[in-house]
Design an enzyme around this catalytic site. Structure first.
Site, PDB file in Angstrom:
ATOM      1  CB  THR A  52      -8.098  -1.298   1.727  1.00  0.00           C
ATOM      2  OG1 THR A  52      -7.342  -0.219   2.352  1.00  0.00           O
ATOM      3  CG2 THR A  52      -7.940  -1.346   0.397  1.00  0.00           C
ATOM      4  CB  SER A  54      -8.027   4.984  -1.216  1.00  0.00           C
ATOM      5  OG  SER A  54      -7.257   5.354  -2.538  1.00  0.00           O
ATOM      6  CB  VAL A  59      -3.527   2.917   7.255  1.00  0.00           C
ATOM      7  CG1 VAL A  59      -3.820   1.606   7.606  1.00  0.00           C
ATOM      8  CG2 VAL A  59      -3.053   3.845   8.055  1.00  0.00           C
ATOM      9  CB  CYS A  60      -4.819   1.520   1.802  1.00  0.00           C
ATOM     10  SG  CYS A  60      -6.485   2.288   2.688  1.00  0.00           S
ATOM     11  CG  ASP A  61       1.571   2.040   0.360  1.00  0.00           C
ATOM     12  OD1 ASP A  61       1.817   2.596  -1.017  1.00  0.00           O
ATOM     13  OD2 ASP A  61       2.434   1.689   0.911  1.00  0.00           O
TER      14      ASP A  61
END
Length: 166
Positions: A52, A54, A59-61
């Protein structure tokens, strides 16, 4: 190599493209306590390897939260989320978000994972969003290079693949 964009802009991926049936490449990343983590550390387990850009992006979260939730329901599966975020930032983020079933690891030092799995985005020095399933014999059984870096992966396909891996 996989063709991806990030916010609509073409991106150059560096490293080796991984395909289903390949032997999973080894890598060395850092755990949140700065100890090295390698593929061999989880030998004998099915591995859900997710890269991912960051953890501090929407979206990564959401992606890491979703895989954390799903990993709690899986037996004999080691789930890793790899980014170039610093280990200290990953630890803070995991603590603030109750992440306990996915291990976040950092590839900031030398992009070992990024190069081995072909997800190093040259223009950004970040990792592209991708999902790899590696079985207990170190064979790659599933690969998804997400074509647009700001899109979600196919969670359902990845989860079916991890459940089917042995």
């Amino acid at each position: 190599m996989a063709s991806i964009t990030f916010k609509g802009n073409p991106i150059t991926l560096l490293g080796n493209e991984v395909k289903v049936g390949d032997n999973a490449p080894n890598f060395t990343v850092l755990a949140n306590d700065l100890t090295p983590v390698t593929l061999a550390d989880s030998k004998g387990s099915v591995r859900l390897l997710v890269s991912t850009p960051s953890l501090d992006t929407g979206v990564c979260d959401a992606q890491t939260r979703r895989f954390n939730e799903e990993a709690a329901k899986l037996d004999n599966v080691k789930a890793l989320t790899v980014s170039v975020d610093l280990p200290f930032a990953q630890k803070r983020w995991c603590g603030a978000n109750g992440i306990e079933n996915v291990q976040t690891v950092s590839d900031h030092r030398d992009l070992s994972f990024g190069e081995a799995y072909g997800v190093h985005m040259k223009e950004l020095r970040l990792l592209a969003r991708a999902v790899f399933i590696v079985d207990s014999d170190d064979k790659v059984t599933y690969v998804e290079y997400v074509s647009e870096g700001t899109d979600h992966p196919n969670y359902e396909a990845a989860l079916e693949a991890v459940k089917a891996a042995k």
